[in-house]
Design a protein around this motif. Structure first.
Motif, PDB file in Angstrom:
ATOM      1  N   ASP A 208      66.768  62.803 176.620  1.00 46.21           N
ATOM      2  CA  ASP A 208      65.994  63.645 177.337  1.00 46.21           C
ATOM      3  C   ASP A 208      64.372  63.385 176.992  1.00 46.21           C
ATOM      4  OD1 ASP A 208      64.498  65.634 178.690  1.00 46.21           O
ATOM      5  OD2 ASP A 208      65.536  67.297 177.860  1.00 46.21           O
ATOM      6  N   ASP A 209      63.654  62.599 177.993  1.00 49.94           N
ATOM      7  CA  ASP A 209      62.292  62.259 177.684  1.00 49.94           C
ATOM      8  C   ASP A 209      61.189  63.203 178.506  1.00 49.94           C
ATOM      9  OD1 ASP A 209      62.831  61.736 180.334  1.00 49.94           O
ATOM     10  OD2 ASP A 209      61.873  59.725 180.332  1.00 49.94           O
ATOM     11  N   GLY A 210      61.784  64.384 178.794  1.00 50.90           N
ATOM     12  CA  GLY A 210      61.049  65.467 179.548  1.00 50.90           C
ATOM     13  C   GLY A 210      60.895  65.277 181.103  1.00 50.90           C
ATOM     14  N   THR A 211      61.724  64.391 181.492  1.00 46.67           N
ATOM     15  CA  THR A 211      61.572  64.139 182.885  1.00 46.67           C
ATOM     16  C   THR A 211      63.157  63.819 183.412  1.00 46.67           C
ATOM     17  OG1 THR A 211      61.611  61.452 182.519  1.00 46.67           O
ATOM     18  CG2 THR A 211      59.577  62.810 182.927  1.00 46.67           C
ATOM     19  N   GLY A 212      64.139  64.550 182.789  1.00 47.31           N
ATOM     20  CA  GLY A 212      65.325  64.544 183.035  1.00 47.31           C
ATOM     21  C   GLY A 212      66.294  63.676 182.516  1.00 47.31           C
ATOM     22  N   ASP A 214      66.310  59.348 180.106  1.00 46.78           N
ATOM     23  CA  ASP A 214      66.266  57.858 180.652  1.00 46.78           C
ATOM     24  C   ASP A 214      66.773  57.204 179.415  1.00 46.78           C
ATOM     25  OD1 ASP A 214      65.254  55.765 181.763  1.00 46.78           O
ATOM     26  OD2 ASP A 214      63.032  56.093 181.745  1.00 46.78           O
TER      27      ASP A 214
END
Length: 262
Positions: A208-212, A214
């Motif tokens: 989770d990189d903060g955008t769902g 990657d």
């Protein structure tokens, strides 16, 4: 970071045999192919097909006699290093459908056998912090030793032996991550600091990189930095991303790889 890449392959096919190759850098938003040319014997037809997860391409040839292949490319890497410890773990119920296959055991990565180990060793850590700790554990406990493993060596074999090459390091990293409920896949690549220089292998983990979520490159050997790594393709393990798969007998003559900062 621009890289200049050259790779050569040579083999002999006594009789016509279909071969599937994957040695070209994948064009992705994180790596731009400035130029790239693959040179094959004259008049040899090529059939290109999409590779696993749409990352790069494979190509089919029907080989007969002596075959030499030359790949030359210049690639601009735009990938930024991730601070692993700052990345979270995506809940299994929130994972994109195409990532769930990378939670399961595969030919070389029997993750289920490592569940007790990773829970005992890394129970207080989650997400990227656990991935970082597992990467460091492999780096500290394994010896990089060319010639000590082969095409049948599994992650379990490598764990017992505590030695191997990049392929083996990547398989153990993948097995550890999957055993922790984190999707992980195998990535073949080129990188300038690989010693001895060769096709390289790393793991990719889905965090989770903060955008769902990657995919993030992780190299337990410590030889490949993400901002200097050119990914060729991805798969469940090494079986999915071989630079040469022959569907019949060939006499492999050898290969050579050169990767330089441009």
């Amino acid at each position: 970071m621009p890289l200049a890449i050259t790779a050569t392959l040579s083999f002999v096919a006594p009789h016509p045999v279909d071969c599937l190759l994957q040695c070209e850098v994948a064009g992705t938003p994180q790596q731009r192919i400035v130029n790239g040319v693959t040179t094959l014997p004259a008049a040899m037809p090529v059939q290109r097909v999409a590779a696993q997860d749409g990352v790069g391409e494979r190509f089919w040839i029907t080989a007969e006699g002596e075959v030499s292949i030359l790949y030359e490319a210049t690639v601009e890497i735009a990938r930024r290093p991730a601070e692993l410890s700052s990345l979270g773990q995506v809940a299994k119920t929130a994972l994109p459908g195409d990532t769930t296959q990378y939670l399961f055991d595969s030919r070389y990565c029997a993750a289920e056998t490592f569940q007790s180990l990773v829970e005992d060793e890394f129970h207080s850590l989650h997400g990227g912090a656990r991935v970082e700790a597992m990467r460091d554990w492999i780096a500290q406990h394994f010896t990089y030793a060319p010639g000590t493993s082969g095409s049948h060596t599994t992650a379990r074999d490598s764990f017992v032996e505590r030695r191997g090459v990049c392929r083996d390091y990547a398989h153990v990293m993948i097995a550890f991550a999957r055993a922790s409920g984190i999707p992980a896949r195998y990535a073949s690549c080129y990188a300038p600091e690989v010693t001895p220089q060769d096709f390289h292998a790393v793991a990719e983990v889905f965090l989770d990189d903060g955008t769902g979520g990657d995919w993030v490159l992780v190299d337990p050997t410590g030889m490949a930095e993400p901002h200097e790594t050119a990914v060729i393709g991805v798969g469940r393990d090494a079986a999915d991303v071989s630079f040469l798969t022959s569907f019949g007998l060939v006499d492999f003559g050898g290969h050579a790889v050169s990767v330089e900062r441009y």
